[in-house]
Design a protein around this motif. Sequence first.
Motif, mmCIF file in Angstrom:
data_model
loop_
_atom_site.group_PDB
_atom_site.id
_atom_site.type_symbol
_atom_site.label_atom_id
_atom_site.label_comp_id
_atom_site.label_asym_id
_atom_site.label_seq_id
_atom_site.Cartn_x
_atom_site.Cartn_y
_atom_site.Cartn_z
ATOM 1 N N ILE A 1 0.821 -1.213 0.000
ATOM 2 C CA ILE A 1 0.000 0.000 0.000
ATOM 3 C C ILE A 1 0.860 1.270 0.000
ATOM 4 O O ILE A 1 0.593 2.214 -0.749
ATOM 5 N N ALA A 2 1.927 1.310 0.808
ATOM 6 C CA ALA A 2 2.760 2.524 0.855
ATOM 7 C C ALA A 2 3.454 2.759 -0.482
ATOM 8 O O ALA A 2 3.604 3.898 -0.924
ATOM 9 N N GLY A 3 3.863 1.665 -1.152
ATOM 10 C CA GLY A 3 4.488 1.782 -2.471
ATOM 11 C C GLY A 3 3.529 2.374 -3.488
ATOM 12 O O GLY A 3 3.890 3.258 -4.268
ATOM 13 N N SER A 4 2.278 1.900 -3.479
ATOM 14 C CA SER A 4 1.264 2.437 -4.397
ATOM 15 C C SER A 4 0.983 3.899 -4.107
ATOM 16 O O SER A 4 0.828 4.713 -5.023
ATOM 17 N N MET A 5 0.899 4.246 -2.819
ATOM 18 C CA MET A 5 0.586 5.629 -2.450
ATOM 19 C C MET A 5 1.674 6.587 -2.916
ATOM 20 O O MET A 5 1.382 7.616 -3.536
ATOM 21 N N ILE A 6 2.939 6.265 -2.635
ATOM 22 C CA ILE A 6 4.024 7.180 -2.995
ATOM 23 C C ILE A 6 4.218 7.227 -4.500
ATOM 24 O O ILE A 6 4.530 8.269 -5.083
ATOM 25 N N LEU A 7 3.998 6.081 -5.184
ATOM 26 C CA LEU A 7 4.107 6.063 -6.648
ATOM 27 C C LEU A 7 3.068 6.976 -7.277
ATOM 28 O O LEU A 7 3.384 7.830 -8.114
ATOM 29 N N ALA A 8 1.802 6.799 -6.882
ATOM 30 C CA ALA A 8 0.713 7.560 -7.504
ATOM 31 C C ALA A 8 0.766 9.027 -7.107
ATOM 32 O O ALA A 8 0.529 9.906 -7.927
ATOM 33 N N ALA A 9 1.088 9.298 -5.843
ATOM 34 C CA ALA A 9 0.951 10.663 -5.337
ATOM 35 C C ALA A 9 2.146 11.545 -5.654
ATOM 36 O O ALA A 9 1.968 12.718 -5.961
ATOM 37 N N VAL A 10 3.365 10.995 -5.608
ATOM 38 C CA VAL A 10 4.535 11.875 -5.723
ATOM 39 C C VAL A 10 5.479 11.476 -6.851
ATOM 40 O O VAL A 10 5.919 12.328 -7.623
ATOM 41 N N LEU A 11 5.802 10.185 -6.995
ATOM 42 C CA LEU A 11 6.832 9.801 -7.963
ATOM 43 C C LEU A 11 6.411 10.106 -9.404
ATOM 44 O O LEU A 11 7.243 10.467 -10.231
ATOM 45 N N LEU A 12 5.114 9.977 -9.719
ATOM 46 C CA LEU A 12 4.662 10.349 -11.062
ATOM 47 C C LEU A 12 4.802 11.856 -11.274
ATOM 48 O O LEU A 12 5.012 12.323 -12.398
ATOM 49 N N LYS A 13 4.675 12.625 -10.184
ATOM 50 C CA LYS A 13 4.739 14.080 -10.286
ATOM 51 C C LYS A 13 6.175 14.562 -10.511
ATOM 52 O O LYS A 13 6.384 15.687 -10.948
ATOM 53 N N LEU A 14 7.171 13.707 -10.185
ATOM 54 C CA LEU A 14 8.563 14.044 -10.497
ATOM 55 C C LEU A 14 8.728 14.283 -11.993
ATOM 56 O O LEU A 14 9.457 15.176 -12.419
ATOM 57 N N GLY A 15 8.027 13.463 -12.795
ATOM 58 C CA GLY A 15 8.082 13.619 -14.253
ATOM 59 C C GLY A 15 7.506 14.957 -14.688
ATOM 60 O O GLY A 15 8.105 15.671 -15.502
ATOM 61 N N GLY A 16 6.339 15.310 -14.144
ATOM 62 C CA GLY A 16 5.708 16.579 -14.499
ATOM 63 C C GLY A 16 6.547 17.771 -14.064
ATOM 64 O O GLY A 16 6.715 18.745 -14.809
ATOM 65 N N TYR A 17 7.115 17.680 -12.854
ATOM 66 C CA TYR A 17 7.959 18.771 -12.341
ATOM 67 C C TYR A 17 9.198 18.948 -13.214
ATOM 68 O O TYR A 17 9.568 20.067 -13.571
ATOM 69 N N GLY A 18 9.829 17.825 -13.570
ATOM 70 C CA GLY A 18 11.011 17.885 -14.449
ATOM 71 C C GLY A 18 10.679 18.492 -15.801
ATOM 72 O O GLY A 18 11.463 19.284 -16.350
ATOM 73 N N MET A 19 9.506 18.144 -16.350
ATOM 74 C CA MET A 19 9.100 18.709 -17.644
ATOM 75 C C MET A 19 8.901 20.221 -17.553
ATOM 76 O O MET A 19 9.286 20.960 -18.457
ATOM 77 N N ILE A 20 8.272 20.687 -16.468
ATOM 78 C CA ILE A 20 8.057 22.132 -16.310
ATOM 79 C C ILE A 20 9.405 22.856 -16.281
ATOM 80 O O ILE A 20 9.585 23.888 -16.935
ATOM 81 N N ARG A 21 10.372 22.297 -15.553
ATOM 82 C CA ARG A 21 11.693 22.936 -15.457
ATOM 83 C C ARG A 21 12.434 22.908 -16.802
ATOM 84 O O ARG A 21 13.105 23.880 -17.164
ATOM 85 N N MET A 22 12.339 21.789 -17.531
ATOM 86 C CA MET A 22 13.155 21.634 -18.741
ATOM 87 C C MET A 22 12.541 22.315 -19.960
ATOM 88 O O MET A 22 13.267 22.840 -20.801
#
Length: 459
Positions: A225-246
């Motif tokens: 459950i903790a793996g699913s939560m952190i994946l869905a909530a934050v780790l996917l957003k790393l991609g979006g954040y990186g795209m905004i910066r780049m």
Amino acid sequence: MLKLLFPTIMLFPMIWMLNFKWLWPITTAHSLIIATLSLSLFKCYSTTQWSNLNSLMATDMISTPLIVLTCWLLPLMILASQNHISTEPINRQRAYITLLVSLQTLLIMAFSATEIILFYIMFEATLIPTLIIITRWGNQAERLNAGTYFLFYTLAGSLPLLIALLYLYNTAGSLSMLSINLISIYPDNWAHTFLWAACLIAFLVKMPLYGVHLWLPKAHVEAPIAGSMILAAVLLKLGGYGMIRMTIMLEPATKSLAYPFIILALWGIIMTGSICMRQSDMKSLIAYSSVSHMGLVASGILIQTPWGFTGAIILMIAHGLTSSALFCLANTTYERTHSRTLLLARGMQVAMPLMATWWFIMSLANMALPPLPNLMGELMIMISMFNWSNWTIMLTGVGTLITASYSLYLYMSSQRGPIPNNLTPMESSHTREHLLLTLHIIPIILLMIKPELIWGWCW
């Protein structure tokens, strides 16, 4: 930044030195204090947006909501994991919480990095704890396969980014987010096309974009459950954040080179939504819905308008809280029925009526019911896409209809109907589970009152 980083790092010795009976309550309380401290970052001090600035780390109004979301999720992950991890040997429990805390540490450093190479290192370092959580504490025998998919998809996307960053450093002499926009690094040749693709593909794989999304449902289904939560909530957003910066850095090329990726993202909204309609596995359905929402975020970022960026940030935060809550609900059902199959877990409303209320609220949030921030994010992206090209309204409109359909399908399949005969008498829902879901819904409700916090610019 250090007022969040130091308390988080001090959790490591505390986890291993605490008396066993105090392990879960004290770590939860400590992480809640860190989450409360993180709210102080919301004050924007400067006209340049960069505040809390030092030589390597800083926050602005794009990274602040994501850092606060990261800090907010740690106590929720500890609460959610308590039931199924507490039966394991004490050292494994300590190791599990240590991995969760190390993820928070790496994510805080990733979101607050001002050097792009530091962001890249932290971006890659989050792989290791996530991989261990999936492969060691996953639910089924397929977890090693899921971990392999997760590792190689992310690595294959990230290696071109490393080459591109080294080339950029060689050309510009700096990789600082504060100054690189002021340096001319746009050679008009094939190298710039490769540079653009290399910089963005790593983040599009992480989001993930439709077409390179196969690792996500596998990782979600097998993760605890903790793996699913952190994946869905934050780790996917790393991609979006990186795209905004780049994309800001690669701006002249983005206008022409982004077309195929925007088309793929919009088409992915419809395709993954349609896949959700025929899923039999509860966690797999929620995972595919994340791909659909991230397609909308990717298209909003790639058109590079202020409204597109704002909508993307709002949707990332709102989706992080909503999908995390849906995975928590799926976990409560799984702990009682020992099955994630929708057909074998139906009729839960009769057995757990209060939990059915949570299912209803979160399903409505997932389909972007007004006035939730999910709707605000989706509307801003759809309006900016329509302004960019009128044809996009057909794809985004159909995607919205499909989102509503699979959200209702998830709710009706799991909550309504007769209870299957194979189910043994179940224990009722716990106060811990209701607290967990309350802590998910409170930020969503508060963001309806003050959405400026996640607009992405100073107010």
